[in-house]
Design a protein around this motif. Sequence first.
Motif, PDB file in Angstrom:
ATOM      1  N   MET A   1      51.264   4.010  35.965  1.00 55.74           N
ATOM      2  CA  MET A   1      49.936   3.864  35.531  1.00 55.74           C
ATOM      3  C   MET A   1      48.848   4.487  36.173  1.00 55.74           C
ATOM      4  O   MET A   1      47.887   4.894  35.585  1.00 55.74           O
ATOM      5  CB  MET A   1      49.471   2.481  35.077  1.00 55.74           C
ATOM      6  N   PHE A   2      49.136   4.623  37.718  1.00 52.55           N
ATOM      7  CA  PHE A   2      48.137   5.027  38.367  1.00 52.55           C
ATOM      8  C   PHE A   2      48.486   6.436  39.015  1.00 52.55           C
ATOM      9  O   PHE A   2      48.176   6.479  40.324  1.00 52.55           O
ATOM     10  CB  PHE A   2      47.769   3.833  39.329  1.00 52.55           C
ATOM     11  N   THR A   3      48.962   7.035  38.414  1.00 56.86           N
ATOM     12  CA  THR A   3      49.221   8.761  38.951  1.00 56.86           C
ATOM     13  C   THR A   3      48.448   9.652  38.116  1.00 56.86           C
ATOM     14  O   THR A   3      47.995   9.465  37.123  1.00 56.86           O
ATOM     15  CB  THR A   3      50.548   8.831  39.082  1.00 56.86           C
ATOM     16  N   PRO A   4      48.175  10.943  38.938  1.00 58.25           N
ATOM     17  CA  PRO A   4      47.644  12.010  38.188  1.00 58.25           C
ATOM     18  C   PRO A   4      48.230  12.438  36.804  1.00 58.25           C
ATOM     19  O   PRO A   4      47.563  12.677  35.839  1.00 58.25           O
ATOM     20  CB  PRO A   4      47.694  12.921  39.075  1.00 58.25           C
ATOM     21  N   ILE A   5      49.629  12.124  36.681  1.00 58.65           N
ATOM     22  CA  ILE A   5      50.091  12.487  35.528  1.00 58.65           C
ATOM     23  C   ILE A   5      49.784  11.716  34.325  1.00 58.65           C
ATOM     24  O   ILE A   5      49.782  12.094  33.224  1.00 58.65           O
ATOM     25  CB  ILE A   5      51.606  12.769  35.511  1.00 58.65           C
ATOM     26  N   HIS A   6      49.704  10.371  34.787  1.00 59.03           N
ATOM     27  CA  HIS A   6      48.939   9.238  33.697  1.00 59.03           C
ATOM     28  C   HIS A   6      47.550   9.792  33.230  1.00 59.03           C
ATOM     29  O   HIS A   6      47.224   9.708  32.128  1.00 59.03           O
ATOM     30  CB  HIS A   6      49.097   7.759  34.298  1.00 59.03           C
ATOM     31  N   VAL A   7      46.889   9.972  34.193  1.00 58.28           N
ATOM     32  CA  VAL A   7      45.363  10.612  33.952  1.00 58.28           C
ATOM     33  C   VAL A   7      45.394  11.855  32.994  1.00 58.28           C
ATOM     34  O   VAL A   7      44.865  11.892  31.929  1.00 58.28           O
ATOM     35  CB  VAL A   7      44.722  10.942  34.996  1.00 58.28           C
ATOM     36  N   ALA A   8      46.476  12.750  33.169  1.00 54.60           N
ATOM     37  CA  ALA A   8      46.331  13.930  32.337  1.00 54.60           C
ATOM     38  C   ALA A   8      46.996  13.535  31.043  1.00 54.60           C
ATOM     39  O   ALA A   8      46.385  14.023  29.833  1.00 54.60           O
ATOM     40  CB  ALA A   8      47.630  14.723  32.850  1.00 54.60           C
ATOM     41  N   GLN A   9      47.848  12.531  30.712  1.00 49.87           N
ATOM     42  CA  GLN A   9      48.254  12.065  29.439  1.00 49.87           C
ATOM     43  C   GLN A   9      46.947  11.286  28.862  1.00 49.87           C
ATOM     44  O   GLN A   9      46.900  11.401  27.295  1.00 49.87           O
ATOM     45  CB  GLN A   9      49.440  10.842  29.699  1.00 49.87           C
ATOM     46  N   THR A  10      46.253  10.704  29.472  1.00 47.77           N
ATOM     47  CA  THR A  10      45.202   9.858  28.824  1.00 47.77           C
ATOM     48  C   THR A  10      44.123  11.153  28.382  1.00 47.77           C
ATOM     49  O   THR A  10      43.805  11.062  27.222  1.00 47.77           O
ATOM     50  CB  THR A  10      44.531   8.958  29.981  1.00 47.77           C
ATOM     51  N   LEU A  11      43.945  11.937  29.019  1.00 48.81           N
ATOM     52  CA  LEU A  11      42.987  12.854  28.603  1.00 48.81           C
ATOM     53  C   LEU A  11      43.671  13.757  27.392  1.00 48.81           C
ATOM     54  O   LEU A  11      42.867  14.038  26.439  1.00 48.81           O
ATOM     55  CB  LEU A  11      42.717  14.348  29.758  1.00 48.81           C
TER      56      LEU A  11
END
Lengths: 275, 275, 275
Positions: A1-11
């Motif tokens: 949950m705490f990786t850049p790829i998860h941030v990109a998915q949230t965006l």
Amino acid sequence: MFTPIHVAQTLLKIRQNNPLIHNITNMVVMQFTANILLSLGASPAMINAKEEVQEFVQKAKALVINLGTISAPQAQAILLAVKTASEHQIPWVMDPVGVGACTYRSQIAVELLNYHPTTIRGNASEIIALYHYYTKQVTHHTGHGVDSKDQPEHALDAAKKLALSCQTIVSISGQTDYITNGHQTIQVKNGHVMMTKVTGVGCSASAITAACLAIEPDALAASAHAMVLIGTAGDIAMKQAKGPGSLQIALLDTLYLLNEEQLLHYAKIQLAKEG
Amino acid sequence: MFTPIHVAQTLLKIRQNNPLIHNITNMVVMQFTANILLSLGASPAMINAKEEVQEFVQKAKALVINLGTISAPQAQAILLAVKTASEHQIPWVMDPVGVGACTYRSQIAVELLNYHPTTIRGNASEIIALYHYYTKQVTHHTGHGVDSKDQPEHALDAAKKLALSCQTIVSISGQTDYITNGHQTIQVKNGHVMMTKVTGVGCSASAITAACLAIEPDALAASAHAMVLIGTAGDIAMKQAKGPGSLQIALLDTLYLLNEEQLLHYAKIQLAKEG
Amino acid sequence: MFTPIHVAQTLLKIRQNNPLIHNITNMVVMQFTANILLSLGASPAMINAKEEVQEFVQKAKALVINLGTISAPQAQAILLAVKTASEHQIPWVMDPVGVGACTYRSQIAVELLNYHPTTIRGNASEIIALYHYYTKQVTHHTGHGVDSKDQPEHALDAAKKLALSCQTIVSISGQTDYITNGHQTIQVKNGHVMMTKVTGVGCSASAITAACLAIEPDALAASAHAMVLIGTAGDIAMKQAKGPGSLQIALLDTLYLLNEEQLLHYAKIQLAKEG
């Protein structure tokens, strides 16, 4: 949950779902906050009259409460809004701007804790002051205004205790951001000090937190992703900015254009060791 | 009346006469609206206390009423202002921001129709909702905020009926703008979708409409010219904009520098066939 | 006290001391004013509820009172704030926006004179109107809004009389700025006419005046230095600006980067001959 790829998915999810974010915020940052949410891909509304907030909160996917220019009529509207949000399980973010600097808003902030904010996002001084007010440790007020005079590290203990006691996420912004549920703590090391020279960047972080909460049910992850989004946008925007004026504009452009590749390159997010 | 050269003449008259435009508008867009009017060549004033509006409206050449952050005190001031404008035959524009999203503002908007707005300018969802409220067809509210979820074409029927019934101009902004008095309908095809990612562009269109009404007695022409001015400025500004932040700034620069040659080149205005 | 090198020293002291400036200002310019103060090196706070201002003013190094969107609740808060500032000898600046255009704010402005503003900063029309109200010479109101219709030279006599009678500094902004204590008058010839096409530049001059008063005890010098700072920033910003939009942004960048060398090169400050 705490990786850049998860941030990109949230965006990506924000852009796909265009969530309606209800902001009851301060008069200084209303325009910039609305623009930040539009650039992010959310749909902002800034409705703040007591006649309207109850009806409107129910349509929103998340709510932001910001105490920056609190007044008695706004406090009334805020109470109605957070009660409604709480009843309808709509996630809401409290931004305790200037708590510790004035008694009135500090008392309101503590009262709002009864309505279970999903996330509390503030600077280190605000989080420390809020925790002290909440635990009735305050006998005098800090001597300064709305800019933080404390390092985020010094607020981490207060943040964890507040998170555990109120069952909320506490998000401290600073050179390193700390986002904690009391058990786990996430560190985000994005952003640039010049962002503190643009009014409303902190308030925008709160609004982005609400947008993330609107589409990501894990509140700790959503709150951390938000700090990566604003911080990464700041890192990239700084490449174009000559000063705080152009930084403000570049932040909006960058957030609008932010992509997965940039997030993978710039994002600095990790579980804190002590977490 | 509906050619680019007429738009250029209207712009020139605004710059020559520097008309005083009284804005009672929402807190989100006050700064941007004032800057848009200054860049256009008008003189904005944003006075909105009940103690002052009656006296001040009488000095203004046009009035803008925008419901974006309506509250009970502002509603009181707005009523005094529109009564005064109506008595003194000062043209006024109603921007029904968020009508349909909240009952309170929807009822106020309908009440304001009694004071004969010269032009009603809104997005498609707002015009449809206003017409439905006016004709008491509403039994439930729309599920979204202040961004339009309808195409302007779908609001055209409501716009024409509203225009005829209230003897007003209705101006619908969207990919194509429609400006109608119920008998004649003008189409304007300027502007870019990124303008919807800058808060206050719609509100600025209303303020520019007021500035055009201040110097052009034909209200249908004035209202159409306004949409060409903001739309053309948007088309030109998009050539410099990297995203919504720089677009906001480029809009102000472009409007300030806008000239006849550019208008002749860019303006897309015509009578709609069905008009 | 009235040379470019003194202005540079004042700027340096602001940046070193980061003084807290309390602004009770109009809703149009809150964001821009906060950003101007941040770019300058001061710490802005925009607290304006009657519940908070007394407590907060005592923490501030200077106070700005701006009447641009005055209302009854704000007038109440302003009175509490200026009484507190006066009691605690905290310097405060009055910006009489639109005085002369409305009776209500004109009466409030005159009432505020009882609490000894350190500096009154306004445009020529506002200073003339304020003086006339103060001396009960007004029987009718001016016909225009918040933009000046008078040359600063024509306000100088009123400014000197007001300064002497109220023991205050009066600072008139215009093509040439005049800053007077009634005995001595300083001229500042910086700035560009396009600055009048950006809303809030005058209000920013008042906020900068407060920041200078916060660290420079000579009120005449502080008030003059402020006009040099905003004017010089404007001169330099004009080199990058394409229009009022980019000027607004360049002003913030320029103020942030402004250095002694630039001040020595650009600043045009001198004692007026008639002073």
